[in-house]
Design a protein around this motif. Structure first.
Motif: not given
Length: 300
Positions: A92-95, A205-207, A283-295
């Protein structure tokens, strides 16, 4: 069957615990239908397997509670099912990282921290290992060996039990139970290590995919189904849990374990429904955490 000799409070307790098991299974079926309809095919079966862990353990415990003679079979069935779930959680973590190829691309210059529990949490001097296709293969092999060998050991235990050579509560060196139990414990530790290594690497990454509460639920099931049962078993074997006719100390310990597991797995099933109840977008690059930071930056 033990239920024939129960008084009114005992029957009421049995009825409540059976109702909890039934509700847990209904909640899981409803969640499985939701997952089947809403979640991409690549993750669907893995998430359903992981969500099924708590209801399956509750069901086997309920059967063992009503039919005490079946306790060994129900305990083994729950243990084998959770051995498969350990492997599924690693997958699951890999997926959730977008699959093996995307994970390798994301961490192409990264290294796994292998000085983590349950094997090497005290060995801080261990070197970090490069994240490659080969290291991922070894991590998956570490969990797969348990999913494969646990059913084999279960079959061996049942064969020895039918021949009178295996008794669950006989922990003497001459008995087969102590050696099989020790071997299973070693295999379990080896299987848990890759999951901990992968979690340490991907948890940031998966937070946004709620990987921390998912990992916490997985850990709770592991501790309650294995460690709690082992502690109660030891207390019963040492007669610290007193016998209460017609129940011996060991039978009473198994009885307590089953009742506790039903209540605990009922709660975990309800919490799992909340944690896993969301749409899963790859998840697509960039990581969703980075996307949330930008938002968040744009909003402020």
């Amino acid at each position: 069957s033990l239920s024939a000799g129960l008084d009114l409070p005992g029957r009421f307790l049995f009825a409540i615990l059976t109702l909890m098991t039934l509700i847990a299974n209904l909640v899981f079926i409803e969640e499985a239908v939701y997952i089947y309809r809403k979640i991409p095919y690549s993750k669907r079966s893995i998430i359903i397997w992981i969500n099924a862990a708590a209801p399956v353990i509750a069901t086997t415990s309920c059967i063992g509670m009503w039919i005490p003679r079946s306790a060994m079979f129900t305990d083994f069935t729950a243990a084998v099912f959770f051995a498969i779930v350990i492997h599924k959680f690693l997958l699951l973590m890999i997926k959730e990282c977008g699959g093996q190829k995307l994970l390798l691309r994301r961490f192409e210059n990264g290294r796994f921290k292998i000085s983590t529990g349950p094997c090497c949490c005290c060995c801080l001097c261990l070197p970090r290992v490069r994240i490659t296709r080969q290291t991922l293969f070894w991590l998956k092999l570490g969990t797969f060996q348990f999913a494969f060998l646990r059913p084999v050991l279960m079959f061996l235990s049942i064969v020895l039990w039918t021949n009178g050579n295996y008794t669950v509560y006989n922990l003497s060196p001459k008995g087969a139970a102590i050696w099989i139990s020790c071997f299973v414990a070693v295999l379990t530790i080896i299987a848990l290590w890759p999951v901990a290594i992968m979690f340490q690497q991907v948890r940031t990454l998966l937070i946004c995919k709620k990987i921390i509460p998912k990992f916490a639920l997985y850990q709770f099931i592991l501790i309650l189904n294995h460690l709690q049962a082992a502690i109660i078993n030891i207390l019963a074997t040492q007669r610290i849990i007193p016998c209460a006719p017609p129940l011996s100390s060991s039978a009473r310990g198994a009885y307590m374990t089953q009742q506790l597991l039903i209540m605990e797995m009922f709660l975990i099933t309800l919490i799992s429904r909340v944690v896993y109840r969301r749409r899963y977008d790859d998840l697509e690059p960039p990581a969703c955490t980075a996307e949330e930071a930008v938002d968040n930056k744009q909003t402020s």
